[in-house]
Design a protein around this motif. Structure first.
Motif, PDB file in Angstrom:
ATOM      1  N   PRO A   2       0.830  -1.215   0.000  1.00 33.66           N
ATOM      2  CA  PRO A   2       0.000   0.000   0.000  1.00 33.66           C
ATOM      3  C   PRO A   2       0.855   1.253   0.000  1.00 33.66           C
ATOM      4  CG  PRO A   2       0.075  -0.950   2.205  1.00 33.66           C
ATOM      5  CD  PRO A   2       0.842  -1.876   1.308  1.00 33.66           C
ATOM      6  N   VAL A   3       0.498   2.177  -0.841  1.00 29.97           N
ATOM      7  CA  VAL A   3       1.195   3.456  -0.840  1.00 29.97           C
ATOM      8  C   VAL A   3       0.553   4.319   0.228  1.00 29.97           C
ATOM      9  CG1 VAL A   3       1.638   5.551  -2.150  1.00 29.97           C
ATOM     10  CG2 VAL A   3       1.876   3.328  -3.241  1.00 29.97           C
ATOM     11  N   ARG A   4       1.320   4.663   1.223  1.00 35.96           N
ATOM     12  CA  ARG A   4       0.741   5.319   2.385  1.00 35.96           C
ATOM     13  C   ARG A   4       0.732   6.820   2.284  1.00 35.96           C
ATOM     14  NH1 ARG A   4       4.097   2.358   6.550  1.00 35.96           N
ATOM     15  NH2 ARG A   4       3.820   4.278   7.724  1.00 35.96           N
ATOM     16  N   ARG A   5       1.485   7.329   1.386  1.00 33.41           N
ATOM     17  CA  ARG A   5       1.518   8.781   1.326  1.00 33.41           C
ATOM     18  C   ARG A   5       1.684   9.177  -0.129  1.00 33.41           C
ATOM     19  NH1 ARG A   5       6.229   9.904   3.473  1.00 33.41           N
ATOM     20  NH2 ARG A   5       5.821  10.091   5.660  1.00 33.41           N
ATOM     21  N   SER A   6       0.884  10.102  -0.595  1.00 33.85           N
ATOM     22  CA  SER A   6       1.143  10.556  -1.954  1.00 33.85           C
ATOM     23  C   SER A   6       1.541  12.016  -1.887  1.00 33.85           C
ATOM     24  CB  SER A   6      -0.084  10.357  -2.837  1.00 33.85           C
ATOM     25  OG  SER A   6      -1.017  11.336  -2.568  1.00 33.85           O
ATOM     26  N   ILE A   7       2.695  12.295  -2.460  1.00 36.20           N
ATOM     27  CA  ILE A   7       3.216  13.643  -2.402  1.00 36.20           C
ATOM     28  C   ILE A   7       2.907  14.286  -3.742  1.00 36.20           C
ATOM     29  CG2 ILE A   7       5.322  14.995  -2.188  1.00 36.20           C
ATOM     30  CD1 ILE A   7       4.971  13.599   0.402  1.00 36.20           C
ATOM     31  N   VAL A   8       2.204  15.379  -3.687  1.00 43.34           N
ATOM     32  CA  VAL A   8       1.731  16.023  -4.905  1.00 43.34           C
ATOM     33  C   VAL A   8       2.872  16.253  -5.902  1.00 43.34           C
ATOM     34  CG1 VAL A   8       0.473  18.010  -5.838  1.00 43.34           C
ATOM     35  CG2 VAL A   8      -0.016  17.180  -3.532  1.00 43.34           C
ATOM     36  N   GLY A   9       2.671  15.784  -7.122  1.00 43.71           N
ATOM     37  CA  GLY A   9       3.635  16.064  -8.184  1.00 43.71           C
ATOM     38  C   GLY A   9       4.820  15.130  -8.211  1.00 43.71           C
ATOM     39  N   ILE A  10       5.049  14.390  -7.118  1.00 39.90           N
ATOM     40  CA  ILE A  10       6.229  13.523  -7.107  1.00 39.90           C
ATOM     41  C   ILE A  10       5.765  12.083  -7.148  1.00 39.90           C
ATOM     42  CG2 ILE A  10       8.305  12.889  -5.800  1.00 39.90           C
ATOM     43  CD1 ILE A  10       8.462  15.780  -4.960  1.00 39.90           C
ATOM     44  N   ASP A  11       5.481  11.630  -8.379  1.00 33.87           N
ATOM     45  CA  ASP A  11       4.881  10.306  -8.507  1.00 33.87           C
ATOM     46  C   ASP A  11       5.818   9.295  -9.158  1.00 33.87           C
ATOM     47  OD1 ASP A  11       4.892  11.418 -10.955  1.00 33.87           O
ATOM     48  OD2 ASP A  11       2.706  11.471 -11.208  1.00 33.87           O
ATOM     49  N   SER A  12       7.098   9.630  -9.234  1.00 29.45           N
ATOM     50  CA  SER A  12       8.071   8.672  -9.758  1.00 29.45           C
ATOM     51  C   SER A  12       9.470   9.134  -9.360  1.00 29.45           C
ATOM     52  CB  SER A  12       7.986   8.602 -11.293  1.00 29.45           C
ATOM     53  OG  SER A  12       8.455   9.824 -11.845  1.00 29.45           O
ATOM     54  N   PRO A  13      10.445   8.212  -9.388  1.00 26.99           N
ATOM     55  CA  PRO A  13      11.820   8.622  -9.096  1.00 26.99           C
ATOM     56  C   PRO A  13      12.301   9.718 -10.043  1.00 26.99           C
ATOM     57  CG  PRO A  13      11.637   6.236  -9.009  1.00 26.99           C
ATOM     58  CD  PRO A  13      10.318   6.747  -9.533  1.00 26.99           C
ATOM     59  N   ALA A  14      11.897   9.640 -11.312  1.00 29.86           N
ATOM     60  CA  ALA A  14      12.350  10.641 -12.283  1.00 29.86           C
ATOM     61  C   ALA A  14      11.810  12.029 -11.942  1.00 29.86           C
ATOM     62  CB  ALA A  14      11.914  10.240 -13.691  1.00 29.86           C
ATOM     63  N   ARG A  15      10.560  12.073 -11.477  1.00 27.90           N
ATOM     64  CA  ARG A  15       9.973  13.355 -11.057  1.00 27.90           C
ATOM     65  C   ARG A  15      10.719  13.937  -9.872  1.00 27.90           C
ATOM     66  NH1 ARG A  15       4.473  13.986 -12.526  1.00 27.90           N
ATOM     67  NH2 ARG A  15       4.551  14.079 -14.787  1.00 27.90           N
ATOM     68  N   LEU A  16      11.079  13.056  -8.930  1.00 31.34           N
ATOM     69  CA  LEU A  16      11.815  13.540  -7.765  1.00 31.34           C
ATOM     70  C   LEU A  16      13.177  14.069  -8.202  1.00 31.34           C
ATOM     71  CD1 LEU A  16      12.171  14.017  -4.731  1.00 31.34           C
ATOM     72  CD2 LEU A  16      12.953  11.645  -4.505  1.00 31.34           C
ATOM     73  N   ALA A  17      13.838  13.336  -9.102  1.00 37.96           N
ATOM     74  CA  ALA A  17      15.157  13.771  -9.581  1.00 37.96           C
ATOM     75  C   ALA A  17      15.060  15.139 -10.245  1.00 37.96           C
ATOM     76  CB  ALA A  17      15.733  12.734 -10.541  1.00 37.96           C
ATOM     77  N   ALA A  18      14.019  15.341 -11.048  1.00 32.55           N
ATOM     78  CA  ALA A  18      13.861  16.624 -11.747  1.00 32.55           C
ATOM     79  C   ALA A  18      13.610  17.755 -10.743  1.00 32.55           C
ATOM     80  CB  ALA A  18      12.713  16.530 -12.752  1.00 32.55           C
ATOM     81  N   ALA A  19      12.793  17.464  -9.737  1.00 34.20           N
ATOM     82  CA  ALA A  19      12.500  18.483  -8.727  1.00 34.20           C
ATOM     83  C   ALA A  19      13.759  18.821  -7.921  1.00 34.20           C
ATOM     84  CB  ALA A  19      11.386  18.000  -7.799  1.00 34.20           C
ATOM     85  N   LEU A  20      14.551  17.804  -7.607  1.00 34.09           N
ATOM     86  CA  LEU A  20      15.793  18.040  -6.859  1.00 34.09           C
ATOM     87  C   LEU A  20      16.766  18.867  -7.698  1.00 34.09           C
ATOM     88  CD1 LEU A  20      16.342  14.538  -5.194  1.00 34.09           C
ATOM     89  CD2 LEU A  20      15.774  16.674  -4.024  1.00 34.09           C
ATOM     90  N   ASP A  21      16.804  18.537  -8.969  1.00 33.60           N
ATOM     91  CA  ASP A  21      17.636  19.285  -9.896  1.00 33.60           C
ATOM     92  C   ASP A  21      17.281  20.783  -9.857  1.00 33.60           C
ATOM     93  OD1 ASP A  21      19.016  18.213 -12.940  1.00 33.60           O
ATOM     94  OD2 ASP A  21      18.856  20.300 -12.275  1.00 33.60           O
ATOM     95  N   ALA A  22      15.980  21.055  -9.883  1.00 34.00           N
ATOM     96  CA  ALA A  22      15.516  22.447  -9.831  1.00 34.00           C
ATOM     97  C   ALA A  22      15.878  23.097  -8.496  1.00 34.00           C
ATOM     98  CB  ALA A  22      14.007  22.510 -10.068  1.00 34.00           C
ATOM     99  N   ALA A  23      16.055  22.263  -7.466  1.00 33.50           N
ATOM    100  CA  ALA A  23      16.463  22.782  -6.150  1.00 33.50           C
ATOM    101  C   ALA A  23      17.984  22.748  -6.000  1.00 33.50           C
ATOM    102  CB  ALA A  23      15.797  21.970  -5.041  1.00 33.50           C
ATOM    103  N   GLN A  24      18.687  22.639  -7.138  1.00 29.75           N
ATOM    104  CA  GLN A  24      20.158  22.696  -7.140  1.00 29.75           C
ATOM    105  C   GLN A  24      20.809  21.466  -6.519  1.00 29.75           C
ATOM    106  OE1 GLN A  24      22.342  26.246  -7.231  1.00 29.75           O
ATOM    107  NE2 GLN A  24      21.083  25.970  -9.041  1.00 29.75           N
ATOM    108  N   TYR A  25      20.122  20.328  -6.594  1.00 22.15           N
ATOM    109  CA  TYR A  25      20.742  19.099  -6.102  1.00 22.15           C
ATOM    110  C   TYR A  25      20.676  18.052  -7.194  1.00 22.15           C
ATOM    111  CZ  TYR A  25      22.216  15.335  -3.046  1.00 22.15           C
ATOM    112  OH  TYR A  25      22.930  14.307  -2.483  1.00 22.15           O
ATOM    113  N   LEU A  26      21.820  17.533  -7.569  1.00 14.15           N
ATOM    114  CA  LEU A  26      21.874  16.531  -8.632  1.00 14.15           C
ATOM    115  C   LEU A  26      21.888  15.138  -8.033  1.00 14.15           C
ATOM    116  CD1 LEU A  26      24.427  17.530 -11.412  1.00 14.15           C
ATOM    117  CD2 LEU A  26      21.950  17.316 -11.551  1.00 14.15           C
ATOM    118  N   ALA A  27      20.780  14.446  -8.146  1.00 15.42           N
ATOM    119  CA  ALA A  27      20.688  13.092  -7.581  1.00 15.42           C
ATOM    120  C   ALA A  27      20.851  12.063  -8.685  1.00 15.42           C
ATOM    121  CB  ALA A  27      19.337  12.910  -6.901  1.00 15.42           C
ATOM    122  N   ASP A  28      21.529  10.971  -8.387  1.00 13.52           N
ATOM    123  CA  ASP A  28      21.580   9.902  -9.390  1.00 13.52           C
ATOM    124  C   ASP A  28      20.340   9.022  -9.222  1.00 13.52           C
ATOM    125  OD1 ASP A  28      22.066   8.335  -7.195  1.00 13.52           O
ATOM    126  OD2 ASP A  28      24.162   7.933  -7.691  1.00 13.52           O
TER     127      ASP A  28
END
Ligand code: ADP
Ligand code: MG
Length: 293
Positions: free
Chosen positions: A2-28
């Motif tokens: 079960p997915v216990r928490r849904s964070i708006v807009g961050i629905d995949s690892p790629a989305r999180l990576a893109a958001a982190l990138d915009a926050a000046q953090y480069l995640a692999d």
């Protein structure tokens, strides 16, 4: 699962990576996947790695991406529950008792409660990210106490009763791995080991963080830092040192210092240990060879 928490807009690892990138953090991909899963499954994220690989910064960037406050608990030797949870403000209680005389006084009211990071996070699980930084510095007793906290996200204040979080707070733990953490603690978390970034990514980080630096300079510094990390140094340079070395050398170069002398002159921002500097001194030319940006 079960997915216990849904964070708006961050629905995949790629989305999180893109958001982190915009926050000046480069995640692999490894980090963005672990981070995404921790968020989606409502589990704590445990980040381990050498000093300076970007663990604390990752927590800051995740908080920023989620639009939440970062509540940071810096661990140290001898840290105890009082420092992590709450304390009673004794001097204030004493003063109030003296002033109250015969009138009724609740000395366990909010006015006298000093909330520490973990209580803060329990009370505001929806708009905070709790960073428990460098847990390897704390002792085993504190780790056991943490485990309990992470199991049910509730704490008992004897004079007040139980405080329970409305939902599982976002928790990020980091360790420099100066000692092994308990198996039970690891099991509770989504785990990710952060290594040094590969040269391409590290050069990108330099460019992202230091706008004055030319690409060739970034590449040269990254190559030199890579070589330094192969040496048996007491304090190998982290990513912050790479960024600063590139910036410092660029500054000296702009004032007339030729390449690669500028790198050599700025070595003090990359290596901050006298023994390391002495060890490297006879090899310095080889280490920064090709660093003629
Ligand atoms: N992936 C990354 N993207 C952007 N900057 C990074 C990254 N990794 C490290 N850094 C830089 O390195 C610095 C040190 O990272 P930090 O999080 O303090 O290391 P750690 O907590 O692992 O010791 C950060 O302030 C940041 O400038
Ligand atoms: Mg850190």
């Amino acid at each position: 699962m079960p997915v216990r928490r849904s964070i708006v807009g961050i629905d995949s690892p790629a989305r999180l990576a893109a958001a982190l990138d915009a926050a000046q953090y480069l995640a692999d991909d490894g980090l963005s996947t672990a981070g995404y899963l921790a968020l989606a499954l409502g589990k704590p994220l445990l980040l381990e790695g050498a000093p300076g690989v970007g663990k604390t910064e990752a927590a800051k960037a995740i908080a920023s991406v989620l639009g939440r406050n970062l509540i940071r608990l810096q661990c140290y030797e001898g840290i105890d529950a009082a420092a992590a949870l709450y304390e009673w403000n004794y001097p204030r209680q004493m003063l109030a008792i003296r002033q109250a005389g015969d009138t009724y006084l609740n000395i366990y009211g909010d006015d006298f409660l000093i909330a520490r990071p973990m209580l803060d996070a329990l009370r505001n699980p929806k708009d905070s990210v709790l960073l428990i930084d460098e847990i390897d510095r704390s002792d085993h007793e504190f780790e056991a106490f943490l485990l309990e906290f992470l199991s049910d996200f509730q704490i008992s204040i004897p004079e007040r009763g139980t405080v329970r979080a409305e939902e599982a707070p976002v928790v990020i733990l980091t360790s420099n791995r100066t000692r092994e953490l308990h198996e039970a603690l690891r099991r509770r978390c989504v785990y990710h080991w952060i290594g040094y970034p590969d040269p391409m990514r590290e050069a990108q980080i330099v460019m992202m963080r230091a706008s004055t630096v030319a690409r060739e300079t970034a590449d040269a510094v990254v190559a030199a830092v890579g070589r330094l990390r192969q040496e048996p140094l007491a304090k190998p340079p982290g990513v912050a040192e790479t960024v600063e070395w590139a910036e410092a050398a660029t500054l000296l170069h702009s004032q007339g210092s030729p390449w690669p002398t500028a790198f050599k002159r700025a070595i003090g921002v990359a290596l901050k240990d006298q023994d390391d500097l002495e060890f490297v001194a006879p090899r310095i030319d080889a280490l920064i060879s090709g660093a003629a940006a």
